[in-house]
Design a protein around this motif. Structure first.
Motif, mmCIF file in Angstrom:
data_model
loop_
_atom_site.group_PDB
_atom_site.id
_atom_site.type_symbol
_atom_site.label_atom_id
_atom_site.label_comp_id
_atom_site.label_asym_id
_atom_site.label_seq_id
_atom_site.Cartn_x
_atom_site.Cartn_y
_atom_site.Cartn_z
ATOM 1 N N GLU A 89 0.833 -1.204 0.000
ATOM 2 C CA GLU A 89 0.000 0.000 0.000
ATOM 3 C C GLU A 89 0.869 1.256 0.000
ATOM 4 O OE1 GLU A 89 -3.245 0.436 -0.195
ATOM 5 O OE2 GLU A 89 -3.742 -1.700 -0.300
ATOM 6 N N GLN A 90 1.880 1.237 0.828
ATOM 7 C CA GLN A 90 2.797 2.370 0.861
ATOM 8 C C GLN A 90 3.554 2.504 -0.456
ATOM 9 O OE1 GLN A 90 5.645 2.188 4.043
ATOM 10 N NE2 GLN A 90 6.684 4.096 3.440
ATOM 11 N N ALA A 91 3.939 1.361 -1.042
ATOM 12 C CA ALA A 91 4.656 1.393 -2.306
ATOM 13 C C ALA A 91 3.801 2.000 -3.406
ATOM 14 C CB ALA A 91 5.089 -0.021 -2.692
ATOM 15 N N ILE A 92 2.535 1.616 -3.477
ATOM 16 C CA ILE A 92 1.648 2.149 -4.506
ATOM 17 C C ILE A 92 1.392 3.639 -4.293
ATOM 18 C CG2 ILE A 92 -0.683 2.003 -5.459
ATOM 19 C CD1 ILE A 92 -0.603 -1.009 -4.876
ATOM 20 N N ALA A 93 1.229 4.033 -3.025
ATOM 21 C CA ALA A 93 1.044 5.458 -2.730
ATOM 22 C C ALA A 93 2.263 6.265 -3.171
ATOM 23 C CB ALA A 93 0.778 5.650 -1.238
ATOM 24 N N GLU A 94 3.449 5.701 -2.946
ATOM 25 C CA GLU A 94 4.677 6.370 -3.383
ATOM 26 C C GLU A 94 4.726 6.466 -4.912
ATOM 27 O OE1 GLU A 94 7.997 8.248 -2.026
ATOM 28 O OE2 GLU A 94 7.814 6.433 -0.811
ATOM 29 N N MET A 95 4.349 5.392 -5.591
ATOM 30 C CA MET A 95 4.337 5.409 -7.057
ATOM 31 C C MET A 95 3.371 6.469 -7.590
ATOM 32 S SD MET A 95 4.303 1.341 -7.988
ATOM 33 C CE MET A 95 5.497 0.194 -7.313
ATOM 34 N N GLU A 96 2.186 6.530 -6.990
ATOM 35 C CA GLU A 96 1.190 7.511 -7.460
ATOM 36 C C GLU A 96 1.694 8.938 -7.271
ATOM 37 O OE1 GLU A 96 -3.026 5.135 -6.797
ATOM 38 O OE2 GLU A 96 -2.185 6.312 -5.139
ATOM 39 N N ASP A 97 2.347 9.177 -6.146
ATOM 40 C CA ASP A 97 2.860 10.526 -5.876
ATOM 41 C C ASP A 97 3.989 10.880 -6.842
ATOM 42 O OD1 ASP A 97 2.943 12.942 -4.512
ATOM 43 O OD2 ASP A 97 4.490 12.252 -3.133
ATOM 44 N N VAL A 98 4.911 9.954 -7.054
ATOM 45 C CA VAL A 98 6.045 10.238 -7.931
ATOM 46 C C VAL A 98 5.611 10.309 -9.391
ATOM 47 C CG1 VAL A 98 8.339 9.474 -8.633
ATOM 48 C CG2 VAL A 98 7.600 9.117 -6.293
ATOM 49 N N SER A 99 4.554 9.595 -9.762
ATOM 50 C CA SER A 99 4.071 9.667 -11.139
ATOM 51 C C SER A 99 3.582 11.064 -11.495
ATOM 52 C CB SER A 99 2.942 8.658 -11.361
ATOM 53 O OG SER A 99 1.777 9.029 -10.646
ATOM 54 N N ILE A 100 3.280 11.870 -10.481
ATOM 55 C CA ILE A 100 2.884 13.266 -10.705
ATOM 56 C C ILE A 100 4.110 14.169 -10.731
ATOM 57 C CG2 ILE A 100 1.567 15.204 -9.769
ATOM 58 C CD1 ILE A 100 -0.366 13.154 -8.563
ATOM 59 N N SER A 101 4.983 14.014 -9.739
ATOM 60 C CA SER A 101 6.178 14.872 -9.683
ATOM 61 C C SER A 101 7.165 14.556 -10.789
ATOM 62 C CB SER A 101 6.863 14.735 -8.319
ATOM 63 O OG SER A 101 7.247 13.384 -8.081
ATOM 64 N N LEU A 102 7.187 13.281 -11.235
ATOM 65 C CA LEU A 102 8.061 12.878 -12.340
ATOM 66 C C LEU A 102 7.220 12.431 -13.533
ATOM 67 C CD1 LEU A 102 11.075 10.865 -10.836
ATOM 68 C CD2 LEU A 102 11.106 13.119 -11.898
ATOM 69 N N LYS A 103 6.188 13.175 -13.832
ATOM 70 C CA LYS A 103 5.303 12.806 -14.942
ATOM 71 C C LYS A 103 6.106 12.746 -16.240
ATOM 72 C CE LYS A 103 0.859 13.885 -17.037
ATOM 73 N NZ LYS A 103 -0.311 14.797 -17.035
ATOM 74 N N GLY A 104 5.996 11.629 -16.935
ATOM 75 C CA GLY A 104 6.778 11.435 -18.137
ATOM 76 C C GLY A 104 7.980 10.540 -17.934
ATOM 77 N N TYR A 105 8.213 10.094 -16.683
ATOM 78 C CA TYR A 105 9.291 9.151 -16.416
ATOM 79 C C TYR A 105 8.707 7.753 -16.587
ATOM 80 C CZ TYR A 105 13.315 7.021 -14.066
ATOM 81 O OH TYR A 105 14.429 6.269 -13.778
ATOM 82 N N PRO A 106 9.057 7.035 -17.641
ATOM 83 C CA PRO A 106 8.310 5.818 -18.007
ATOM 84 C C PRO A 106 8.346 4.722 -16.967
ATOM 85 C CG PRO A 106 10.315 6.032 -19.336
ATOM 86 C CD PRO A 106 10.152 7.313 -18.588
ATOM 87 N N GLU A 107 9.437 4.573 -16.230
ATOM 88 C CA GLU A 107 9.541 3.462 -15.290
ATOM 89 C C GLU A 107 8.481 3.519 -14.205
ATOM 90 O OE1 GLU A 107 12.927 0.996 -12.784
ATOM 91 O OE2 GLU A 107 13.317 3.093 -13.316
ATOM 92 N N VAL A 108 8.238 4.701 -13.663
ATOM 93 C CA VAL A 108 7.267 4.795 -12.574
ATOM 94 C C VAL A 108 5.857 4.555 -13.102
ATOM 95 C CG1 VAL A 108 6.939 7.301 -12.755
ATOM 96 C CG2 VAL A 108 6.576 6.154 -10.561
#
Length: 219
Positions: free
Chosen positions: A141-160
């Motif tokens: 759950e924490q991992a997914i929350a981290e992914m969702e947050d970083v997908s916004i701050s690093l939008k366009g970074y394909p790995e996340v």
């Protein structure tokens, strides 16, 4: 007997003598050709400028080069460079341990970068690494929350985006959201459709590779 009218003299009928035209001296003289006009040369022009502006410029001593960077500025720049180098070293160490399969050790190094260098841009990439290894050894759950947050701050970074797609499909049972994230990832980098790429090149944890496989095969 009325006396006959005498005609006026001719001098009376003639107009008064016009005033003589006075020719000015300037009109009589011709303008000199342009080629004869003298302009001050550059040396005289520089000598005529005020010296107050030049006196404000620092004049280095003989044989000494002028350096616009002050000593405190140079020291501050050196400290920042050392700090950045230390943070990047920790980030690379975390990635190295992740590649070796030591996900707990990688988690420790990624967390050090995030805690100590959160004001620097590369800490966002440490958050990606921490989210990946958290999915394997920590709370998903924490991992997914981290992914969702970083997908916004690093939008366009394909790995996340690819990792979030795998987690949303397998753990959140949200196929439409997963499809949106995976579309972004593969438009930017089609390699994420290859499981061997995420396993051998990106060094994803086994559980995340398995989740991506389930999403790709819709199983």
């Amino acid at each position: 007997m009325v006396a006959a009218c005498r005609a006026p003299p001719i001098s009376y009928l003639s107009p008064p003598n016009p005033k003589p035209r006075i020719q000015s001296k300037s009109s009589s003289s011709t303008s000199p050709p342009i080629s004869r006009v003298q302009f001050p040369n550059r040396r005289l022009l520089l000598l005529s400028l005020p010296l107050s502006g030049f006196l404000l410029l620092p004049v280095p001593a003989f044989g000494e080069e002028y350096d616009p960077v002050t000593a405190p500025e140079r020291d501050a720049s050196a400290l920042i460079s050392q700090r950045v180098a230390k943070g990047v070293e920790l980030l690379e160490k975390g990635r190295e341990l992740q590649a070796q399969g030591d996900f707990n050790g990688a988690l420790d190094y990624f967390s050090q970068v995030i805690d100590s260098y959160k004001d620097l841009a590369f800490s966002e990439y440490a958050r990606v690494g921490r989210a990946l290894v958290l999915y394997e050894v920590g709370d998903r759950e924490q991992a997914i929350a981290e992914m969702e947050d970083v997908s916004i701050s690093l939008k366009g970074y394909p790995e996340v985006h690819a990792a979030l797609a795998a987690a949303l499909y397998s753990d959140k049972h949200a196929p439409l959201l997963a499809e949106n994230q995976f579309t972004i990832a593969t438009l930017l980098d089609p390699h994420f459709t290859d499981l061997s790429y995420v396993r051998n090149t990106k060094h994803w944890p086994p559980s995340l590779v398995s989740s991506l496989q389930h999403f790709i095969t819709l199983s």
